[in-house]
Design a protein around this motif. Structure first.
Motif, mmCIF file in Angstrom:
data_model
loop_
_atom_site.group_PDB
_atom_site.id
_atom_site.type_symbol
_atom_site.label_atom_id
_atom_site.label_comp_id
_atom_site.label_asym_id
_atom_site.label_seq_id
_atom_site.Cartn_x
_atom_site.Cartn_y
_atom_site.Cartn_z
ATOM 1 N N LEU A 45 -6.407 -4.989 -0.907
ATOM 2 C CA LEU A 45 -5.167 -5.758 -0.889
ATOM 3 C C LEU A 45 -5.059 -6.636 0.352
ATOM 4 O O LEU A 45 -4.056 -7.303 0.549
ATOM 5 N N GLY A 46 -6.082 -6.581 1.202
ATOM 6 C CA GLY A 46 -5.997 -7.274 2.479
ATOM 7 C C GLY A 46 -5.141 -6.499 3.456
ATOM 8 O O GLY A 46 -4.646 -7.046 4.429
ATOM 9 N N LEU A 47 -4.954 -5.213 3.182
ATOM 10 C CA LEU A 47 -4.100 -4.363 4.011
ATOM 11 C C LEU A 47 -4.893 -3.161 4.514
ATOM 12 O O LEU A 47 -4.451 -2.019 4.405
ATOM 13 N N ALA A 48 -6.064 -3.400 5.063
ATOM 14 C CA ALA A 48 -6.923 -2.323 5.536
ATOM 15 C C ALA A 48 -6.284 -1.602 6.709
ATOM 16 O O ALA A 48 -5.525 -2.174 7.475
ATOM 17 N N GLY A 49 -6.608 -0.327 6.824
ATOM 18 C CA GLY A 49 -6.169 0.441 7.971
ATOM 19 C C GLY A 49 -5.294 1.627 7.636
ATOM 20 O O GLY A 49 -5.090 2.494 8.463
#
Length: 185
Positions: A45-49
């Motif tokens: 989602l482009g929300l790594a971490g």
């Protein structure tokens, strides 16, 4: 109360309301311990971490709030579609901002573990290894070496200098189980 239900069950909020019910169910199951929170990363989602469960919960909750407010501000159908798009984008953007501080709670790399030695070759360093006693030297993946407690099972006999393979770790006894191993040179 009927106005609230009407707003929650109206377009576009109904789409997020359904997803919000799933999010609440997910967290109830997770809090009971039936589900592991260390699930897949949300980098797709482009929300790594942070785990996907946490990230998707934030996206859906923020999207629900934005669609609820936006749905009340506009009544035209074509504007409600715009509210849906803005709610999705706003939920994603808000999650992106909130995930940054969460990244510290979910480090990328796990620390070294004794289980990292399982499957590795070792060299016996004590006179013998039995079911009750023994030590061996093992080399970690980073090249460092350690002397560890080892034990045999069954009739395996190992002596100083013998090669062995670590095949299990006993957390209760804090020792590794080894078996004879012939290295191919």
């Amino acid at each position: 109360m009927s106005e609230f239900l009407q707003a929650v069950l109206g377009f576009p909020t109904i789409l997020f309301s359904f997803l919000l019910v799933i999010v609440v169910a997910y967290w109830v199951i997770a809090l009971t311990g039936l589900l592991d929170l260390d699930d897949v990363d949300a980098s797709w989602l482009g929300l790594a971490g942070a785990p996907a469960g946490v990230t998707l919960s934030i996206v859906i909750t923020l999207g629900w709030l934005l669609s609820l407010v936006g749905g009340q501000l506009v009544s035209a159908v074509h504007l409600q579609i715009a509210v849906l798009i803005v709610a999705l984008a706003g939920g994603w953007l808000g999650a992106r901002l909130l995930v940054v501080p969460l990244r510290r709670l979910y480090p990328d790399e796990r620390g070294p573990s004794r289980h990292d030695f399982v499957g590795r070759h070792c060299v016996i360093r004590t006179g013998q290894v039995t079911a009750d006693f023994g030590q061996a030297e093992v080399t970690a993946a980073d090249g460092s070496s350690a002397v560890v407690q080892v034990r045999t099972t069954g009739d395996d006999r190992l002596a100083r200098g013998d090669n062995a393979l670590i095949f299990d770790y006993s957390s209760s006894g804090e020792f590794f189980l080894v078996m004879p191993y012939e290295r191919d040179h």
